[in-house]
Design an enzyme around this catalytic site. Sequence first.
Site, PDB file in Angstrom:
ATOM      1  N   HIS A 128     -22.735  -2.065  -0.793  1.00 30.01           N
ATOM      2  CA  HIS A 128     -22.950  -1.370   0.486  1.00 30.01           C
ATOM      3  C   HIS A 128     -21.605  -0.991   1.119  1.00 30.01           C
ATOM      4  CE1 HIS A 128     -25.790  -0.851   4.194  1.00 30.01           C
ATOM      5  NE2 HIS A 128     -24.794   0.034   4.196  1.00 30.01           N
TER       6      HIS A 128
ATOM      7  N   ARG B 113     -30.588   3.391   2.052  1.00 31.02           N
ATOM      8  CA  ARG B 113     -31.031   2.039   2.360  1.00 31.02           C
ATOM      9  C   ARG B 113     -31.839   1.505   1.191  1.00 31.02           C
ATOM     10  NH1 ARG B 113     -27.606   1.935   5.603  1.00 31.02           N
ATOM     11  NH2 ARG B 113     -27.775   1.616   7.851  1.00 31.02           N
TER      12      ARG B 113
HETATM   13  P1  NAP Z   1     -29.187  12.149   9.891  1.00 25.69           P
HETATM   14  O1  NAP Z   1     -27.984  12.903  10.323  1.00 25.69           O
HETATM   15  O2  NAP Z   1     -30.173  11.719  10.899  1.00 25.69           O
HETATM   16  O3  NAP Z   1     -29.903  13.041   8.775  1.00 25.69           O
HETATM   17  C1  NAP Z   1     -31.080  12.624   8.163  1.00 25.69           C
HETATM   18  C2  NAP Z   1     -31.552  13.691   7.190  1.00 25.69           C
HETATM   19  O4  NAP Z   1     -32.747  13.230   6.550  1.00 25.69           O
HETATM   20  C3  NAP Z   1     -31.912  14.990   7.913  1.00 25.69           C
HETATM   21  O5  NAP Z   1     -31.549  16.090   7.127  1.00 25.69           O
HETATM   22  C4  NAP Z   1     -33.441  14.893   8.031  1.00 25.69           C
HETATM   23  O6  NAP Z   1     -34.091  16.143   8.094  1.00 25.69           O
HETATM   24  C5  NAP Z   1     -33.787  14.194   6.750  1.00 25.69           C
HETATM   25  N1  NAP Z   1     -35.071  13.508   6.853  1.00 25.69           N
HETATM   26  C6  NAP Z   1     -35.431  12.504   7.683  1.00 25.69           C
HETATM   27  N2  NAP Z   1     -36.704  12.145   7.487  1.00 25.69           N
HETATM   28  C7  NAP Z   1     -37.183  12.959   6.520  1.00 25.69           C
HETATM   29  C8  NAP Z   1     -38.446  13.091   5.886  1.00 25.69           C
HETATM   30  N3  NAP Z   1     -39.490  12.325   6.227  1.00 25.69           N
HETATM   31  N4  NAP Z   1     -38.569  14.040   4.945  1.00 25.69           N
HETATM   32  C9  NAP Z   1     -37.528  14.844   4.617  1.00 25.69           C
HETATM   33  N5  NAP Z   1     -36.302  14.763   5.180  1.00 25.69           N
HETATM   34  C10 NAP Z   1     -36.132  13.828   6.113  1.00 25.69           C
HETATM   35  O7  NAP Z   1     -28.798  10.829   9.097  1.00 25.69           O
HETATM   36  P2  NAP Z   1     -27.366  10.535   8.428  1.00 25.69           P
HETATM   37  O8  NAP Z   1     -26.386  10.214   9.489  1.00 25.69           O
HETATM   38  O9  NAP Z   1     -27.059  11.613   7.445  1.00 25.69           O
HETATM   39  O10 NAP Z   1     -27.650   9.158   7.679  1.00 25.69           O
HETATM   40  C11 NAP Z   1     -28.674   9.009   6.740  1.00 25.69           C
HETATM   41  C12 NAP Z   1     -28.725   7.550   6.336  1.00 25.69           C
HETATM   42  O11 NAP Z   1     -27.631   7.238   5.479  1.00 25.69           O
HETATM   43  C13 NAP Z   1     -28.561   6.560   7.492  1.00 25.69           C
HETATM   44  O12 NAP Z   1     -29.772   6.380   8.176  1.00 25.69           O
HETATM   45  C14 NAP Z   1     -28.119   5.312   6.774  1.00 25.69           C
HETATM   46  O13 NAP Z   1     -29.246   4.546   6.423  1.00 25.69           O
HETATM   47  C15 NAP Z   1     -27.440   5.838   5.505  1.00 25.69           C
HETATM   48  N6  NAP Z   1     -25.994   5.555   5.502  1.00 25.69           N
HETATM   49  C16 NAP Z   1     -25.529   4.705   4.543  1.00 25.69           C
HETATM   50  C17 NAP Z   1     -24.183   4.423   4.496  1.00 25.69           C
HETATM   51  C18 NAP Z   1     -23.625   3.510   3.427  1.00 25.69           C
HETATM   52  O14 NAP Z   1     -22.490   3.050   3.552  1.00 25.69           O
HETATM   53  N7  NAP Z   1     -24.350   3.268   2.352  1.00 25.69           N
HETATM   54  C19 NAP Z   1     -23.315   4.989   5.434  1.00 25.69           C
HETATM   55  C20 NAP Z   1     -23.840   5.854   6.400  1.00 25.69           C
HETATM   56  C21 NAP Z   1     -25.187   6.148   6.414  1.00 25.69           C
HETATM   57  P3  NAP Z   1     -33.846  17.149   9.328  1.00 25.69           P
HETATM   58  O15 NAP Z   1     -32.406  17.591   9.193  1.00 25.69           O
HETATM   59  O16 NAP Z   1     -34.790  18.231   9.089  1.00 25.69           O
HETATM   60  O17 NAP Z   1     -34.073  16.353  10.579  1.00 25.69           O
HETATM   61  C1  GLV Z   2     -24.004   2.119   7.032  1.00 25.00           C
HETATM   62  O1  GLV Z   2     -24.778   1.774   6.202  1.00 25.00           O
HETATM   63  C2  GLV Z   2     -24.349   2.816   8.233  1.00 25.00           C
HETATM   64  O2  GLV Z   2     -25.556   2.979   8.513  1.00 25.00           O
HETATM   65  O3  GLV Z   2     -23.419   3.221   8.963  1.00 25.00           O
END
Ligand code: NAP
Ligand code: GLV
Length: 309
Positions: free
Chosen positions: A272, A224
């Site tokens: 994005h 983000r």
């Molecule tokens: P997720 O499955 O909830 O995983 C989040 C990861 O971040 C986990 O490993 C978590 O640790 C870690 N984390 C969270 N807070 C932390 C902190 N304070 N310190 C250290 N580590 C921390 O999330 P996700 O599905 O992978 O998605 C992550 C983000 O990617 C989304 O929220 C979104 O904003 C972004 N995204 C972007 C796109 C795009 O097209 N650009 C697409 C999809 C997602 P733990 O495992 O220990 O809980």
């Molecule tokens: C994209 O940015 C998502 O959060 O799925």
Amino acid sequence: MALLFSSRFHDPEVWRTALTVHIPDLEMRVWPDAGDPLEIDAALVWGPKRGELKYYPNLRVIISMGAGVEHILRDSDLPANVPIVRTFDPHMQGAMVEYVVLHVLRHHRHMPEIVENQRRGEWVKYGPEDTPGTTVGIMGLGAFGAPPAQALDAIGFRVVGWSRTDKEFSGVESFVGEAGLSDFLAQSNILVCLLPLTPETEGIINASLLEQLPPGACVINAARGGHLVEEDLLAALDSGHIKAATLDVFREEPLPADNPFWSHPKVTITPHNASDPHPRWVAGIIAENLRRAREGSDLLNVVNLSHGY
Ligand code: NAP
Ligand code: GLV
């Protein structure tokens, strides 16, 4: 029973068509034409108007149209006790693997310089590159961070990951929390941010973090825009400490025409689109969560409100 669709960024008719494949008798209302608020039992949203969701007393679930949920949680007036679920599927995770591998390799194999040299008609050789001697650091080892980490390990990079709790992924060295951050950063030649945006991670890519990366490091932010302090990255690029950056996400999207990243020679901007939730891909999982909410059974990908993701 009706599903409320609320997004200024997505075409409701495309989503209706995709969802109807899985729910032929779907009753979907497009905000602000919600009809009788008592009939709304679920909301499919991206950046809903603040305070809006509390007007539906029979709401059983709030479904994010994508993986991130900060666009919902920024509303301090959400209805109490209504679960929030995230939406993603293996297509989206695969798209993120492609994006991260593409941009890591692009930096690793000097593609920006090579393209620029071609423009000038200059034959300049680079390499060979030391792939096992190059460490990629992935911040966030969740649904979107873990698959690229494993793909980069399979290509031959050294991979380290940083998360809130310890992880055991083969080929990925785990660093945990505040205590593990400096050691993680000190070895990350290419840093990839895939953290959720929470109060703890807002502005995390700032001057102090950037100066802990090795000189000449590259930064990829596919999480983000709120993770990045833009002026701090510009200063680190201009000083030469950071070699280059790839940015998919921004504090303001679309990125305003006067943002200095547009014309910065060391910055690659993507709109994005690292991993967009295509309605056709995710309609099945949304339909499944809607079915579970209506039956009162366990939901998939429920947000932990105390963690904020
Ligand atoms: P997720 O499955 O909830 O995983 C989040 C990861 O971040 C986990 O490993 C978590 O640790 C870690 N984390 C969270 N807070 C932390 C902190 N304070 N310190 C250290 N580590 C921390 O999330 P996700 O599905 O992978 O998605 C992550 C983000 O990617 C989304 O929220 C979104 O904003 C972004 N995204 C972007 C796109 C795009 O097209 N650009 C697409 C999809 C997602 P733990 O495992 O220990 O809980
Ligand atoms: C994209 O940015 C998502 O959060 O799925």
